[in-house]
Enzyme design. Structure first.
Site, PDB file in Angstrom:
ATOM      1  N   LYS A  55      -8.548  -1.742  -5.269  1.00  0.00           N
ATOM      2  CA  LYS A  55      -9.573  -0.729  -5.042  1.00  0.00           C
ATOM      3  C   LYS A  55     -10.597  -0.650  -6.169  1.00  0.00           C
ATOM      4  CE  LYS A  55      -8.244   1.360  -1.112  1.00  0.00           C
ATOM      5  NZ  LYS A  55      -9.117   1.561   0.060  1.00  0.00           N
ATOM      6  N   SER A  80      -5.662   8.603  -0.934  1.00  0.00           N
ATOM      7  CA  SER A  80      -4.248   8.907  -1.151  1.00  0.00           C
ATOM      8  C   SER A  80      -3.807   8.484  -2.540  1.00  0.00           C
ATOM      9  CB  SER A  80      -3.377   8.192  -0.104  1.00  0.00           C
ATOM     10  OG  SER A  80      -3.451   6.791  -0.271  1.00  0.00           O
ATOM     11  N   GLU A 206      -0.476  -4.117   9.336  1.00  0.00           N
ATOM     12  CA  GLU A 206      -0.333  -2.661   9.248  1.00  0.00           C
ATOM     13  C   GLU A 206       1.130  -2.246   9.395  1.00  0.00           C
ATOM     14  OE1 GLU A 206      -3.919  -0.548  11.471  1.00  0.00           O
ATOM     15  OE2 GLU A 206      -2.874  -1.964  12.774  1.00  0.00           O
ATOM     16  N   GLY A 210       1.719   2.865  12.347  1.00  0.00           N
ATOM     17  CA  GLY A 210       0.304   3.184  12.159  1.00  0.00           C
ATOM     18  C   GLY A 210      -0.589   2.029  12.551  1.00  0.00           C
TER      19      GLY A 210
END
Length: 321
Positions: A55, A80, A206, A210
């Site tokens: 990220k 999150s 995934e 989800g």
């Protein structure tokens, strides 16, 4: 071909922007994993990236393009944990302030790290609150700039630098697998991979509970789901972003799912055999290969280990459970 939010030159420019800022993360191999799968596997270790996750690439690339006015007022993000930490660190490095909206049940290690990087943390309930609406309200009230964790062109371009770096280090890949939450990582990497090798199969992975991305991919339209119950907290998204989805429809070949049990087995393997700690979300792509959800025999396969931010007691409890 549809109009896409970014192009390969945006990823190339992001690489220059991130040079000597983001870590050039190592690529690891495992003879045991190769023998188990009958192929050659390369693991891109973004668990060793700054803030412990990929990220950082997207967050820094986005904030580095702020105007002087934007830098003066600061940045808002919702996450999150990993985008939260990445935004807080990138903001500090670039001399601006950050307000980070985090779910009240976010892992404490991620909350503490976000605060440690200088972020002001505001909590919300991930099951009942609309984090985008809250983030937009904060941004408007304080004239700050909202940087989403995946639905933003500069973020997507930053994440795509991972795949460009991966290909430059190991050569042409036949298959590239990445975890999927909101789609920023998958879309950026898919665009880079298909540009560098149009024959490369790009696959997103995934949690089974989800699979909004898989449903969206197969139906051709974005599917919204309730917040899924999974240990992969970074993939507890309810739907793909519109910008990532446009790229995914164009360049991704398939979407797979894995169970929490398969994620845990992968965490055990990576820690026991390769001596690295990878958080549940970071294990998604590896789990699909090691659990044989895809036949990769005799292929050259790239696997993205997207992050390593997990409390050690939580890690121990999962692998011993």
């Amino acid at each position: 071909m549809s109009v896409l939010p970014i192009h390969f030159n945006d990823i190339a420019e992001a690489c220059h922007r991130l040079k000597d800022i983001a870590h050039h993360t190592p690529v690891m191999t495992s003879v045991t994993a190769d023998r188990m799968t009958g192929t050659k596997l390369f693991f891109k270790c973004e668990n060793l990236q700054r803030v412990g996750a990929f990220k950082f690439r997207g967050a820094y690339n986005a904030i580095a393009q702020f105007s002087s006015a934007q830098l003066k007022t600061g940045v808002v993000a919702f996450s999150s944990g990993n985008h939260a930490q990445a935004t807080a660190l990138a903001a500090r490095m670039l001399g601006t302030k950050s307000v980070i909206l985090m779910p009240s049940d976010a892992p404490q290690i991620k909350v503490a790290a976000t605060k440690g990087y200088g972020g002001e943390v505001v909590f919300y309930n991930r099951y009942t609150d609309d984090r985008e609406a809250i983030g937009m309200r904060i941004a408007q009230e304080h004239s700050m700039t909202l940087i989403p964790s995946y639905n933003h062109p500069h973020v997507i371009a930053g994440q795509g630098t991972l795949a460009k770096e991966f290909f430059e280090d190991v050569g042409v890949l036949d298959v590239l697998l990445t975890p999927v939450g909101g789609g920023g990582l998958l879309s950026g990497c898919a665009l880079a991979a298909k540009t560098l090798n149009p024959q490369c199969r790009v696959i997103g992975v995934e949690p089974e509970t989800g699979n909004d991305g898989q449903q969206s991919f197969r139906s051709g339209k974005i599917v919204h789901i309730d917040t899924p119950a999974t240990i992969a907290d970074g993939a507890q998204t309810q739907q793909l972003g519109e910008m990532p989805f446009a790229i995914i429809r164009e360049y991704v070949d398939d979407m797979l799912t894995v169970t929490d049990a398969e994620i845990i087995e992968t965490m055990k393997f990576l820690a026991g055999r390769m001596k690295i700690i990878v958080e549940p979300t970071g294990c998604l792509a590896a789990a699909a290969v090691l659990a044989r959800k895809i036949n990769v025999s005799s292929k050259t396969v790239g696997i993205v280990l997207s992050g390593g931010n997990i409390d050690l007691l939580r890690f121990a409890a999962l692998i011993q459970g």
